[in-house]
Structures are given as C-alpha cells and as structure tokens.
Design an enzyme around this catalytic site. Structure first.
Site, PDB file in Angstrom:
ATOM      1  CG  HIS A  52      -1.882   1.583   1.437  1.00 45.20           C
ATOM      2  ND1 HIS A  52      -1.900   2.219  -0.009  1.00 45.20           N
ATOM      3  CD2 HIS A  52      -2.754   1.322   2.291  1.00 45.20           C
ATOM      4  CE1 HIS A  52      -2.823   3.066   0.731  1.00 45.20           C
ATOM      5  NE2 HIS A  52      -3.764   2.598   1.732  1.00 45.20           N
ATOM      6  CG  HIS A  71      -4.108   3.267  -9.783  1.00 44.10           C
ATOM      7  ND1 HIS A  71      -5.556   3.853  -9.576  1.00 44.10           N
ATOM      8  CD2 HIS A  71      -3.335   3.720  -8.786  1.00 44.10           C
ATOM      9  CE1 HIS A  71      -5.672   3.848  -8.305  1.00 44.10           C
ATOM     10  NE2 HIS A  71      -4.539   4.360  -7.964  1.00 44.10           N
ATOM     11  CG  ASP A 125       3.507   5.199  -5.410  1.00 40.83           C
ATOM     12  OD1 ASP A 125       3.911   6.020  -4.419  1.00 40.83           O
ATOM     13  OD2 ASP A 125       2.314   4.850  -5.836  1.00 40.83           O
TER      14      ASP A 125
END
Length: 447
Positions: free
Chosen positions: A273, A324, A383
């Site tokens: 996560h 994603h 990210d």
C-alpha cells in the site's frame, strides 16, 4: 518439547490449514480482494468525500478507459493544483478545509483554519519524551504509538459527537508533521550517531514549510511548494483504498478516533500500500547503474523485458510505479507531479536524471503492453515520480511512507466523520464462507 520446536510445529501445520484452492472462490462467487472480475472494486459504500475515476461503464456493458480524474468534494484536484501553482501559494491547509467541510474556504475562513493548525502543532511534553525514550527503527511504528498515546491526553477521547470528531481531526492533522519530524531526528541520532535537533514549529509557516524546518531547517521556496502540492495530491483517494477502508471499518464499530487512525497507519505501513515509492527509487538507482546509455531506447526496452521475464533486477517480474487499480490511461496525480518534478530538477541540476526517468516511464508502458500481448493500456502512478521528488528535496527514505500518512490523515478523518454521521450507518460486517468439513471431536487420550 522445546519452545522453538513448538513454534516450528505450529507454523508447519498452518502451511496446510491455510491452503484454500483457487477454484473455490468463483464456485462460491467470492470476490477476492473485494475485486470484481473486470478489476473494479466491489461496491460496499457511498461517500461524498472523494471520487477516483478511471473508466466509464458502457450502456451495452463493459468498461471504457478514460484519462484519470480525482475529485475532492466534487472539485477536480488538477484544477486545485494548477490554481495553487499559478498563484504560487501553499494549499494543503486549504485542501484539508475542503475535505473536512465539503466547501472551499474564503480568505477569512482559511486564515482562521491555518491559525488553528499552528496552535495545535506542538506536542505534549510527555509525547516528546516518549518518542525520545522509546526510540525505534520504524517511523510509521512511532507514529502509530504516538497517535494511540494522544488518547491519554484527550479530555474526551471516546466522544464520537461531530464537534469532538472535528476537534480531534484538526489536532491529528496538525501534529502528524511534528511527530514525524521529531521521530526521524531521534532515529537519526540513535541509529546513525548524528546530532539531535528538536526545532519547534513556527506560527507564520505552512505545514509543508514547518515540516521542512523541523526536519532539516534549511529549504528553498520551490522545495516547500513542491512538498505542499505533493501533500495536496495524496490527501484523499476515495473510500476504497485499503487504509481509508480500514479507518471506515473500525470507525463503524464506534471505537475512538485514535484506535481507528492507528489501524489506518498499520494498513498504510504495508509494502503493498504505502511503500511503493521507495521501491521505485531503488529501481531507478539500479537502472541508472545498469543501463549504459540513458537515451538508448533499445537498451532500455531490452532491460525492461528482462525485468518483466524475471531475469533482471529483483526478479519479481514487476516494474514499480507502473499500473493502478483504477487509473488506466493516466493518473492525474502523476500528471501534476511530473510538472513539479521537472521544475525541481532544473533547480537541482538533475535534468538529465529527470529526462531518463521520463523516458523510462514511456518505455515501461510500451514494454508492459508488449509483454502482456494486449492493447489494454497502463499508466504510471503517483509513486513513479514522488520518490524522485522526495530525493531532490533531500528527504530520507525512512520518512517516505510517513509523509504519505501526513497527507492522507486528512482523508482518513474526513471519511471517519462521514462514517459516523450519515443516517444509514451500520457496523461493517461482511461474510466468510467456511470451506472445511466438520470434524468429529476426539478425547485427548485418543489423539
């Protein structure tokens, strides 16, 4: 029997008892990971806080991928971010006000809210001493126990009235930066033998500025504005992400705010996560060392295909920062963050590295599609650039995930308030199907 052997024996037994055949899940129509067959999340609740959009449902059935959108209380986060960039001002506090209240603040409301945040940033003396005394090697663990400790100093910790929830939320949003900065400085002192600095927050600084001041004292205006925008972009991401759902599940029991938020921290601490940006940075460093020509598309593609085939890097078959659960064509947070990363790279003289990272993003997407043999597109996620941005600002990897928590505490508290205040609230209690046959009991003498 030795204690170590008992542990081994129990562990070995669990290897078999934890085994569940994969074909049983579709047989009983179980949505593993609360995911539908098309990859979308199982609908388990309604919210007015945030909205994550990556596709449209077609009238004839099926999904159509669209450029990703993220909305805070109905407002497009890209519009919010670009407004802040154009005006060159700090916006995390404004985003927090919006997510907590559901409304955009005017100048007077925002000024009062910022003052309230600053008033609540200092920690209780005992909390500071406990961070110092207990030390620790994981900042997320220190953050979780510091949050649980706040229960002790709260005059009404178990009161779940709306006013009290809002007070607790503002105090948590205010104190996360201070806890994280102090925890890291103490970690650095105890684990790395560095000098210990405890700097107090300033009244006239934003949360981003105060955090950088408490952490490392010196910073540039662009560094502070970039961190601020990153906090804005990570403040909320709908009710279905693991940590927010954890907060909503625990909140539905009526437990106190601190227990619920500590559970959310525990969820975010998990590498699946909250730790992805660290993996991207490590991968980027590896690629810088192992790809000779940073502009050679063929060399990059060859290495990525080796990674996807589990022949190179850590042999997991993954390219970190790509793909994603919801976004397909683009992650709106990554789109904005990429702009910020480009500007910061110019200031830091790291334009060549940024160009390399940008090319890696392009080639990773192409190689992923080629490897899968499908026309279905994936995109980079937030990210992919966030770790590089943190690195350019001069932030250590030990606080990458805590910084995520520092932003997401806003979304967590907004969802907790909603969970405890809508008319149809019920304790969240899904079902598990037991797939083990009944066993006859045997007396201990017969075993």
């Amino acid at each position: 029997m030795k204690k170590e052997y008992i542990i081994y024996k129990l562990s070995d037994a669990s290897k078999e008892t934890c085994k569940i055949d994969n074909e049983l899940f579709p047989m009983y129509n179980v949505k593993r990971g609360l995911r539908n067959e098309d990859g979308t999340g199982v609908l388990v609740g309604l919210t007015k806080v945030g909205n994550v959009v990556g596709y449209e449902r077609l009238p004839e059935g099926g999904l159509k991928a669209i450029p990703g959108k993220l909305f805070y209380r109905g407002y497009d986060v890209e519009d919010i971010a670009h407004g802040l960039i154009e005006e060159k001002r700090f916006g995390f506090e404004e985003a927090a006000y919006l997510l907590l209240s559901g409304k955009l603040s005017d100048k007077e409301e925002l000024a009062g809210f910022k003052e309230l945040i600053c008033d609540n940033m200092p920690l209780e003396q005992k909390t500071k001493m406990n961070i110092l005394d207990l030390e620790g090697q994981n900042i997320m663990n220190i953050l979780a126990r510091s949050v649980l400790e706040m229960y002790t100093f709260d005059p009404n910790p178990d009161d779940t009235s709306r006013d009290n929830l809002m007070r607790q939320s503002i105090e948590l949003i205010s104190r996360f930066p201070t806890i994280i900065a102090y925890a890291y400085n103490i970690y650095r002192h105890s684990q790395q033998g560095r000098s210990l600095h405890i700097r107090h927050p300033h009244e006239n600084l934003s949360i981003a500025e105060n955090f950088l001041h408490m952490l490392k004292k010196d910073f540039t205006g662009l560094e502070a504005r970039t961190l601020d925008l990153l906090l804005v972009l990570q403040a909320e991401h709908g009710g279905g992400n693991n940590s927010t759902f954890t907060v909503r599940v625990t909140s539905s029991t009526g437990t106190d705010t601190y227990s619920s938020i500590a559970a959310g921290i525990g969820s975010l601490k998990g590498p699946l996560h909250g730790g992805a940006n660290i993996q991207v940075v490590d991968m980027f460093h590896h690629l810088k060392e192992n790809i000779a020509d940073w502009k050679n598309v063929d060399e990059i593609d060859t290495y990525f295909m080796r990674m996807l085939n589990k022949e190179a890097y850590n042999k997991t078959g993954l390219i970190y920062g790509i793909g994603h659960a919801v976004y397909t064509i683009s992650d709106p947070r990554a789109v904005v963050l990429k702009e910020l990363a480009r500007d910061l790279a110019k200031e830091k003289g790291r334009e060549e590295e940024f160009a390399f990272l940008e090319l890696l993003e392009e080639r990773a997407i192409e190689c992923f599609a080629k490897h899968k043999g499908t026309k279905k597109r994936v995109s980079s996620n937030v990210d992919f650039y966030s770790g590089f941005v943190y690195e350019m600002i001069g932030l250590p990897q030990e606080i990458y995930t805590p910084l995520f928590a520092m932003a997401r505490i806003v979304g967590w508290t907004a969802h907790r308030i909603e969970e405890l205040n809508f008319d149809g609230k019920r304790i969240i209690r899904p079902a598990y199907k037991n797939v083990l046959e009944a066993q006859p009991y045997r007396p201990i003498a017969d075993r």
